[in-house]
Scaffold this motif. Structure first.
Motif, PDB file in Angstrom:
ATOM      1  N   ALA A  89       4.810  10.252  -6.683  1.00  0.00           N
ATOM      2  CA  ALA A  89       6.019  10.650  -7.401  1.00  0.00           C
ATOM      3  C   ALA A  89       5.734  10.813  -8.893  1.00  0.00           C
ATOM      4  CB  ALA A  89       7.136   9.637  -7.170  1.00  0.00           C
ATOM      5  N   ARG A  90       4.899   9.949  -9.466  1.00  0.00           N
ATOM      6  CA  ARG A  90       4.540  10.068 -10.892  1.00  0.00           C
ATOM      7  C   ARG A  90       3.755  11.356 -11.134  1.00  0.00           C
ATOM      8  NH1 ARG A  90       7.565   6.637 -13.130  1.00  0.00           N
ATOM      9  NH2 ARG A  90       7.280   4.435 -12.702  1.00  0.00           N
ATOM     10  N   ILE A  91       2.856  11.699 -10.219  1.00  0.00           N
ATOM     11  CA  ILE A  91       2.099  12.945 -10.357  1.00  0.00           C
ATOM     12  C   ILE A  91       3.044  14.139 -10.318  1.00  0.00           C
ATOM     13  CG2 ILE A  91       0.452  14.469  -9.184  1.00  0.00           C
ATOM     14  CD1 ILE A  91      -1.065  11.869  -8.369  1.00  0.00           C
ATOM     15  N   TYR A  92       3.970  14.131  -9.361  1.00  0.00           N
ATOM     16  CA  TYR A  92       4.944  15.216  -9.269  1.00  0.00           C
ATOM     17  C   TYR A  92       5.790  15.294 -10.539  1.00  0.00           C
ATOM     18  CZ  TYR A  92       3.901  15.536  -4.254  1.00  0.00           C
ATOM     19  OH  TYR A  92       3.286  15.679  -3.035  1.00  0.00           O
ATOM     20  N   ASP A 118      10.257  22.139 -13.876  1.00  0.00           N
ATOM     21  CA  ASP A 118      11.715  22.000 -13.932  1.00  0.00           C
ATOM     22  C   ASP A 118      12.038  20.588 -14.417  1.00  0.00           C
ATOM     23  OD1 ASP A 118      14.416  21.242 -13.034  1.00  0.00           O
ATOM     24  OD2 ASP A 118      14.413  23.180 -12.005  1.00  0.00           O
ATOM     25  N   ALA A 119      12.666  20.487 -15.569  1.00  0.00           N
ATOM     26  CA  ALA A 119      12.940  19.189 -16.191  1.00  0.00           C
ATOM     27  C   ALA A 119      13.821  18.301 -15.315  1.00  0.00           C
ATOM     28  CB  ALA A 119      13.585  19.377 -17.553  1.00  0.00           C
ATOM     29  N   ALA A 120      14.793  18.874 -14.645  1.00  0.00           N
ATOM     30  CA  ALA A 120      15.692  18.085 -13.801  1.00  0.00           C
ATOM     31  C   ALA A 120      14.942  17.502 -12.610  1.00  0.00           C
ATOM     32  CB  ALA A 120      16.865  18.938 -13.331  1.00  0.00           C
ATOM     33  N   LEU A 121      14.090  18.312 -11.998  1.00  0.00           N
ATOM     34  CA  LEU A 121      13.300  17.809 -10.869  1.00  0.00           C
ATOM     35  C   LEU A 121      12.290  16.762 -11.320  1.00  0.00           C
ATOM     36  CD1 LEU A 121      12.588  21.025  -8.762  1.00  0.00           C
ATOM     37  CD2 LEU A 121      14.061  19.105  -8.174  1.00  0.00           C
ATOM     38  N   ALA A 122      11.690  16.991 -12.482  1.00  0.00           N
ATOM     39  CA  ALA A 122      10.723  16.023 -13.015  1.00  0.00           C
ATOM     40  C   ALA A 122      11.409  14.688 -13.285  1.00  0.00           C
ATOM     41  CB  ALA A 122      10.078  16.565 -14.286  1.00  0.00           C
ATOM     42  N   GLU A 123      12.612  14.727 -13.827  1.00  0.00           N
ATOM     43  CA  GLU A 123      13.365  13.505 -14.093  1.00  0.00           C
ATOM     44  C   GLU A 123      13.736  12.795 -12.791  1.00  0.00           C
ATOM     45  OE1 GLU A 123      17.571  12.174 -16.156  1.00  0.00           O
ATOM     46  OE2 GLU A 123      16.621  14.024 -16.818  1.00  0.00           O
ATOM     47  N   CYS A 124      14.105  13.572 -11.792  1.00  0.00           N
ATOM     48  CA  CYS A 124      14.436  13.012 -10.478  1.00  0.00           C
ATOM     49  C   CYS A 124      13.213  12.313  -9.880  1.00  0.00           C
ATOM     50  CB  CYS A 124      14.929  14.116  -9.551  1.00  0.00           C
ATOM     51  SG  CYS A 124      15.350  13.559  -7.895  1.00  0.00           S
ATOM     52  N   MET A 125      12.059  12.962  -9.943  1.00  0.00           N
ATOM     53  CA  MET A 125      10.841  12.362  -9.407  1.00  0.00           C
ATOM     54  C   MET A 125      10.441  11.118 -10.186  1.00  0.00           C
ATOM     55  SD  MET A 125      10.203  13.939  -6.686  1.00  0.00           S
ATOM     56  CE  MET A 125       8.717  13.058  -6.303  1.00  0.00           C
ATOM     57  N   SER A 126      10.689  11.113 -11.456  1.00  0.00           N
ATOM     58  CA  SER A 126      10.406   9.935 -12.272  1.00  0.00           C
ATOM     59  C   SER A 126      11.282   8.758 -11.828  1.00  0.00           C
ATOM     60  CB  SER A 126      10.632  10.245 -13.750  1.00  0.00           C
ATOM     61  OG  SER A 126      10.305   9.141 -14.541  1.00  0.00           O
ATOM     62  N   GLY A 127      12.529   9.041 -11.539  1.00  0.00           N
ATOM     63  CA  GLY A 127      13.440   8.008 -11.032  1.00  0.00           C
ATOM     64  C   GLY A 127      12.993   7.475  -9.680  1.00  0.00           C
ATOM     65  N   ILE A 128      12.525   8.367  -8.825  1.00  0.00           N
ATOM     66  CA  ILE A 128      12.026   7.962  -7.518  1.00  0.00           C
ATOM     67  C   ILE A 128      10.789   7.083  -7.681  1.00  0.00           C
ATOM     68  CG2 ILE A 128      10.898   8.837  -5.413  1.00  0.00           C
ATOM     69  CD1 ILE A 128      12.908  11.217  -5.587  1.00  0.00           C
ATOM     70  N   ALA A 129       9.905   7.463  -8.607  1.00  0.00           N
ATOM     71  CA  ALA A 129       8.709   6.658  -8.880  1.00  0.00           C
ATOM     72  C   ALA A 129       9.107   5.266  -9.365  1.00  0.00           C
ATOM     73  CB  ALA A 129       7.824   7.353  -9.898  1.00  0.00           C
ATOM     74  N   THR A 152       0.833  -1.201   0.000  1.00  0.00           N
ATOM     75  CA  THR A 152       0.000   0.000   0.000  1.00  0.00           C
ATOM     76  C   THR A 152       0.870   1.254   0.000  1.00  0.00           C
ATOM     77  OG1 THR A 152      -1.796  -1.145   1.137  1.00  0.00           O
ATOM     78  CG2 THR A 152      -1.792   1.260   1.255  1.00  0.00           C
ATOM     79  N   CYS A 153       1.856   1.279   0.877  1.00  0.00           N
ATOM     80  CA  CYS A 153       2.746   2.449   0.969  1.00  0.00           C
ATOM     81  C   CYS A 153       3.532   2.658  -0.319  1.00  0.00           C
ATOM     82  CB  CYS A 153       3.703   2.299   2.141  1.00  0.00           C
ATOM     83  SG  CYS A 153       2.903   2.425   3.741  1.00  0.00           S
ATOM     84  N   GLU A 154       4.136   1.605  -0.838  1.00  0.00           N
ATOM     85  CA  GLU A 154       4.934   1.732  -2.058  1.00  0.00           C
ATOM     86  C   GLU A 154       4.066   2.166  -3.236  1.00  0.00           C
ATOM     87  OE1 GLU A 154       8.087   1.853  -2.352  1.00  0.00           O
ATOM     88  OE2 GLU A 154       8.718   0.982  -0.465  1.00  0.00           O
ATOM     89  N   GLY A 155       2.845   1.633  -3.320  1.00  0.00           N
ATOM     90  CA  GLY A 155       1.943   2.022  -4.392  1.00  0.00           C
ATOM     91  C   GLY A 155       1.581   3.493  -4.328  1.00  0.00           C
ATOM     92  N   LEU A 156       1.274   3.973  -3.126  1.00  0.00           N
ATOM     93  CA  LEU A 156       0.927   5.386  -2.971  1.00  0.00           C
ATOM     94  C   LEU A 156       2.115   6.297  -3.264  1.00  0.00           C
ATOM     95  CD1 LEU A 156      -1.286   5.250   0.246  1.00  0.00           C
ATOM     96  CD2 LEU A 156      -2.025   5.793  -2.077  1.00  0.00           C
ATOM     97  N   LEU A 157       3.283   5.908  -2.779  1.00  0.00           N
ATOM     98  CA  LEU A 157       4.477   6.719  -3.026  1.00  0.00           C
ATOM     99  C   LEU A 157       4.813   6.776  -4.509  1.00  0.00           C
ATOM    100  CD1 LEU A 157       6.589   5.576   0.020  1.00  0.00           C
ATOM    101  CD2 LEU A 157       5.676   7.871  -0.378  1.00  0.00           C
ATOM    102  N   CYS A 158       4.636   5.672  -5.201  1.00  0.00           N
ATOM    103  CA  CYS A 158       4.876   5.634  -6.642  1.00  0.00           C
ATOM    104  C   CYS A 158       3.907   6.569  -7.363  1.00  0.00           C
ATOM    105  CB  CYS A 158       4.739   4.205  -7.164  1.00  0.00           C
ATOM    106  SG  CYS A 158       5.004   4.063  -8.942  1.00  0.00           S
ATOM    107  N   LYS A 159       2.634   6.488  -7.022  1.00  0.00           N
ATOM    108  CA  LYS A 159       1.627   7.343  -7.661  1.00  0.00           C
ATOM    109  C   LYS A 159       1.917   8.816  -7.426  1.00  0.00           C
ATOM    110  CE  LYS A 159      -2.136   4.020  -7.516  1.00  0.00           C
ATOM    111  NZ  LYS A 159      -3.442   3.683  -6.933  1.00  0.00           N
TER     112      LYS A 159
END
Length: 62
Positions: free
Chosen positions: A27-30, A36-47, A18-25
């Motif tokens: 991070a994908r929204i962010y 900022d392309a660099a931040l978006a790429e970072c959040m994509s990696g985190i997702a 549940t936690c991992e699913g919510l965190l992934c969602k």
């Protein structure tokens, strides 16, 4: 493999899923809303990392 998992372990895996699913969602929204392309790429990696952990946990139940 799921036959060898106790009810307590199953509960913990369920909570972690549940936690991992919510965190992934989140991070994908962010990643999709950041301008900022660099931040978006970072959040994509985190997702991606959360998704990988989600899938690894899910595989424990198979």
């Amino acid at each position: 493999m799921a036959d060898n998992i106790s009810s307590k372990e199953l509960s913990m895996i369920s909570q972690a899923l549940t936690c991992e699913g919510l965190l992934c969602k989140k991070a994908r929204i962010y990643a999709n809303t950041l301008t900022d392309a660099a931040l978006a790429e970072c959040m994509s990696g985190i997702a991606d990392e959360h998704e990988a952990r989600y899938n690894a946990l899910l595989n424990q139940l198979n």
